[in-house]
Design a protein around this motif. Structure first.
Motif, PDB file in Angstrom:
ATOM      1  N   GLY A 150       0.817  -1.208   0.000  1.00 54.95           N
ATOM      2  CA  GLY A 150       0.000   0.000   0.000  1.00 54.95           C
ATOM      3  C   GLY A 150       0.851   1.258   0.000  1.00 54.95           C
ATOM      4  O   GLY A 150       0.541   2.229  -0.701  1.00 54.95           O
ATOM      5  N   LEU A 151       1.939   1.255   0.784  1.00 54.94           N
ATOM      6  CA  LEU A 151       2.846   2.396   0.801  1.00 54.94           C
ATOM      7  C   LEU A 151       3.520   2.583  -0.552  1.00 54.94           C
ATOM      8  O   LEU A 151       3.682   3.715  -1.023  1.00 54.94           O
ATOM      9  N   LEU A 152       3.896   1.472  -1.193  1.00 56.45           N
ATOM     10  CA  LEU A 152       4.496   1.547  -2.520  1.00 56.45           C
ATOM     11  C   LEU A 152       3.531   2.176  -3.522  1.00 56.45           C
ATOM     12  O   LEU A 152       3.917   3.053  -4.314  1.00 56.45           O
ATOM     13  N   LEU A 153       2.283   1.746  -3.489  1.00 58.14           N
ATOM     14  CA  LEU A 153       1.288   2.322  -4.395  1.00 58.14           C
ATOM     15  C   LEU A 153       1.111   3.816  -4.145  1.00 58.14           C
ATOM     16  O   LEU A 153       0.959   4.602  -5.088  1.00 58.14           O
ATOM     17  N   LEU A 154       1.140   4.210  -2.868  1.00 60.54           N
ATOM     18  CA  LEU A 154       1.003   5.627  -2.537  1.00 60.54           C
ATOM     19  C   LEU A 154       2.196   6.428  -3.052  1.00 60.54           C
ATOM     20  O   LEU A 154       2.028   7.530  -3.604  1.00 60.54           O
ATOM     21  N   LEU A 155       3.401   5.887  -2.893  1.00 61.78           N
ATOM     22  CA  LEU A 155       4.592   6.574  -3.389  1.00 61.78           C
ATOM     23  C   LEU A 155       4.559   6.721  -4.908  1.00 61.78           C
ATOM     24  O   LEU A 155       4.943   7.761  -5.456  1.00 61.78           O
ATOM     25  N   LEU A 156       4.093   5.685  -5.580  1.00 64.66           N
ATOM     26  CA  LEU A 156       3.985   5.754  -7.039  1.00 64.66           C
ATOM     27  C   LEU A 156       2.933   6.775  -7.451  1.00 64.66           C
ATOM     28  O   LEU A 156       3.089   7.457  -8.465  1.00 64.66           O
ATOM     29  N   ALA A 157       1.861   6.876  -6.667  1.00 62.22           N
ATOM     30  CA  ALA A 157       0.833   7.868  -6.968  1.00 62.22           C
ATOM     31  C   ALA A 157       1.379   9.285  -6.837  1.00 62.22           C
ATOM     32  O   ALA A 157       1.024  10.181  -7.614  1.00 62.22           O
ATOM     33  N   VAL A 158       2.258   9.474  -5.866  1.00 62.43           N
ATOM     34  CA  VAL A 158       2.826  10.812  -5.636  1.00 62.43           C
ATOM     35  C   VAL A 158       3.908  11.148  -6.656  1.00 62.43           C
ATOM     36  O   VAL A 158       3.946  12.254  -7.203  1.00 62.43           O
ATOM     37  N   THR A 159       4.785  10.184  -6.934  1.00 66.06           N
ATOM     38  CA  THR A 159       5.944  10.461  -7.792  1.00 66.06           C
ATOM     39  C   THR A 159       5.683  10.189  -9.266  1.00 66.06           C
ATOM     40  O   THR A 159       6.314  10.790 -10.131  1.00 66.06           O
ATOM     41  N   GLY A 160       4.781   9.250  -9.558  1.00 66.21           N
ATOM     42  CA  GLY A 160       4.530   8.891 -10.953  1.00 66.21           C
ATOM     43  C   GLY A 160       5.598   8.011 -11.552  1.00 66.21           C
ATOM     44  O   GLY A 160       5.591   7.760 -12.760  1.00 66.21           O
ATOM     45  N   TRP A 161       6.518   7.477 -10.727  1.00 69.32           N
ATOM     46  CA  TRP A 161       7.609   6.655 -11.243  1.00 69.32           C
ATOM     47  C   TRP A 161       7.073   5.400 -11.927  1.00 69.32           C
ATOM     48  O   TRP A 161       6.244   4.690 -11.380  1.00 69.32           O
ATOM     49  N   GLY A 162       7.545   5.137 -13.128  1.00 70.94           N
ATOM     50  CA  GLY A 162       7.231   3.906 -13.824  1.00 70.94           C
ATOM     51  C   GLY A 162       5.911   3.870 -14.551  1.00 70.94           C
ATOM     52  O   GLY A 162       5.635   2.906 -15.270  1.00 70.94           O
ATOM     53  N   THR A 163       5.077   4.893 -14.391  1.00 73.46           N
ATOM     54  CA  THR A 163       3.791   4.861 -15.073  1.00 73.46           C
ATOM     55  C   THR A 163       3.993   5.017 -16.569  1.00 73.46           C
ATOM     56  O   THR A 163       4.800   5.817 -17.031  1.00 73.46           O
ATOM     57  N   SER A 217      10.210  -3.260 -16.466  1.00 76.92           N
ATOM     58  CA  SER A 217      10.712  -3.590 -15.133  1.00 76.92           C
ATOM     59  C   SER A 217       9.859  -2.972 -14.033  1.00 76.92           C
ATOM     60  O   SER A 217       9.704  -3.554 -12.951  1.00 76.92           O
ATOM     61  N   ALA A 218       9.301  -1.793 -14.257  1.00 77.01           N
ATOM     62  CA  ALA A 218       8.438  -1.168 -13.256  1.00 77.01           C
ATOM     63  C   ALA A 218       7.209  -2.018 -12.995  1.00 77.01           C
ATOM     64  O   ALA A 218       6.752  -2.157 -11.851  1.00 77.01           O
ATOM     65  N   LEU A 219       6.663  -2.621 -14.036  1.00 78.82           N
ATOM     66  CA  LEU A 219       5.510  -3.496 -13.881  1.00 78.82           C
ATOM     67  C   LEU A 219       5.862  -4.737 -13.073  1.00 78.82           C
ATOM     68  O   LEU A 219       5.128  -5.128 -12.163  1.00 78.82           O
ATOM     69  N   TRP A 220       7.006  -5.372 -13.401  1.00 81.65           N
ATOM     70  CA  TRP A 220       7.410  -6.571 -12.666  1.00 81.65           C
ATOM     71  C   TRP A 220       7.609  -6.270 -11.186  1.00 81.65           C
ATOM     72  O   TRP A 220       7.245  -7.069 -10.321  1.00 81.65           O
ATOM     73  N   PHE A 221       8.172  -5.121 -10.884  1.00 77.73           N
ATOM     74  CA  PHE A 221       8.450  -4.756  -9.500  1.00 77.73           C
ATOM     75  C   PHE A 221       7.164  -4.503  -8.719  1.00 77.73           C
ATOM     76  O   PHE A 221       6.982  -5.011  -7.609  1.00 77.73           O
ATOM     77  N   THR A 222       6.260  -3.730  -9.290  1.00 75.63           N
ATOM     78  CA  THR A 222       5.044  -3.355  -8.568  1.00 75.63           C
ATOM     79  C   THR A 222       4.043  -4.504  -8.472  1.00 75.63           C
ATOM     80  O   THR A 222       3.219  -4.539  -7.562  1.00 75.63           O
ATOM     81  N   ALA A 223       4.123  -5.443  -9.414  1.00 73.86           N
ATOM     82  CA  ALA A 223       3.147  -6.547  -9.446  1.00 73.86           C
ATOM     83  C   ALA A 223       3.587  -7.753  -8.636  1.00 73.86           C
ATOM     84  O   ALA A 223       2.852  -8.738  -8.550  1.00 73.86           O
ATOM     85  N   LEU A 224       4.761  -7.704  -8.017  1.00 73.97           N
ATOM     86  CA  LEU A 224       5.304  -8.874  -7.333  1.00 73.97           C
ATOM     87  C   LEU A 224       4.403  -9.356  -6.192  1.00 73.97           C
ATOM     88  O   LEU A 224       4.066 -10.545  -6.111  1.00 73.97           O
ATOM     89  N   VAL A 225       4.027  -8.466  -5.301  1.00 71.37           N
ATOM     90  CA  VAL A 225       3.242  -8.864  -4.129  1.00 71.37           C
ATOM     91  C   VAL A 225       1.859  -9.402  -4.509  1.00 71.37           C
ATOM     92  O   VAL A 225       1.475 -10.484  -4.052  1.00 71.37           O
ATOM     93  N   PRO A 226       1.064  -8.692  -5.338  1.00 71.60           N
ATOM     94  CA  PRO A 226      -0.239  -9.272  -5.704  1.00 71.60           C
ATOM     95  C   PRO A 226      -0.121 -10.600  -6.439  1.00 71.60           C
ATOM     96  O   PRO A 226      -0.945 -11.500  -6.244  1.00 71.60           O
TER      97      PRO A 226
END
Length: 236
Positions: A95-108, A184-193
């Motif tokens: 959840g924190l990772l998703l929030l950080l991505l929402a704030v920074t936009g990294w990897g979108t 790579s951004a997708l692989w990283f963010t999708a690991l936990v789900p």
């Protein structure tokens, strides 16, 4: 030394099918009618992702991961399995990772084209194979799990729903990540789900749930979509 070969998968599932499915039902009953709100949030997040507003969608997902981590894993699942508290921390980190991505936009991968309306952006987005895979997975998470529960004879408050239960929450998140991320951004963010869906599939297999292969199919579709989205940089 302990002989791990002497253990079976059943030894790591310290509860019965009746106990686990009753826990899922009680989770929904305890927070009824919050399901209607979380489903609306899920459909809104999907629409935002498809129209290029991925960061807003991630901001909607982040608190739901924290909620499921605490309300389901820490407060309920941990009573059945000692690993529940540890899984809670993993969900909080996601959840924190998703929030950080929402704030920074990294990897979108998708950005809204301010010169085009949402219909044009949506049609353009749907031409991408990974987005098509993500849309399929997200709809499965939003609609498939509740419909499965109804088909099994469960009342609406007792069915598994995105934002309250881990399986549909992980599936919808995985679908939205396929829509909004690449490489790579997708692989990283999708690991936990992805890992959770695999763990849940194995758990359901042990408990004798006939639909456990559906979770593995979701993972297979996600991996295929991830590979399709990866385009290595060419040397200049």
């Amino acid at each position: 030394m302990m002989d791990l070969a002497s253990y079976s998968l059943q030894d790591f599932i310290p509860f019965t099918a009746d106990v686990y499915f009753r826990l899922l039902a009680r989770m929904g009953e305890a927070f009824w009618p919050l399901q209607s709100v979380t489903l609306l949030v899920g459909f809104l997040a999907l629409f935002l992702s498809l129209t290029g507003r991925v960061r807003i969608a991630l901001g909607l997902l982040a608190p739901l991961w924290a909620f499921v981590g605490v309300a389901f894993f820490a407060q309920r699942y941990s009573g059945l399995n000692w690993a529940g508290t540890h899984i809670c921390w993993i969900w909080l980190c996601q959840g924190l990772l998703l929030l950080l991505l929402a704030v920074t936009g990294w990897g979108t991968a998708l950005e809204r084209d301010t010169g085009a309306d949402w219909r044009t952006a949506l049609l353009r987005t749907l031409l991408t194979p990974s987005v098509q895979a993500g849309l399929l997975i997200a709809l499965c998470g939003l609609l498939g799990f509740p419909l499965l529960g109804v088909a099994m004879g469960n009342g609406w408050p007792a069915v598994e729903v995105f934002g309250l239960h881990p399986d549909p929450t992980a599936a919808v998140t995985l679908g939205l990540l396929l829509v909004g991320f690449r490489g790579s951004a997708l692989w990283f963010t999708a690991l936990v789900p992805t890992l959770w869906l695999c763990v849940s599939a194995l758990t359901l297999k042990v408990l004798g749930a006939a639909w456990y292969p559906a979770l593995l199919v979701i993972v297979a579709v996600a991996v295929t979509g991830s590979v399709a989205s990866y385009r290595p940089r060419t040397a200049r």
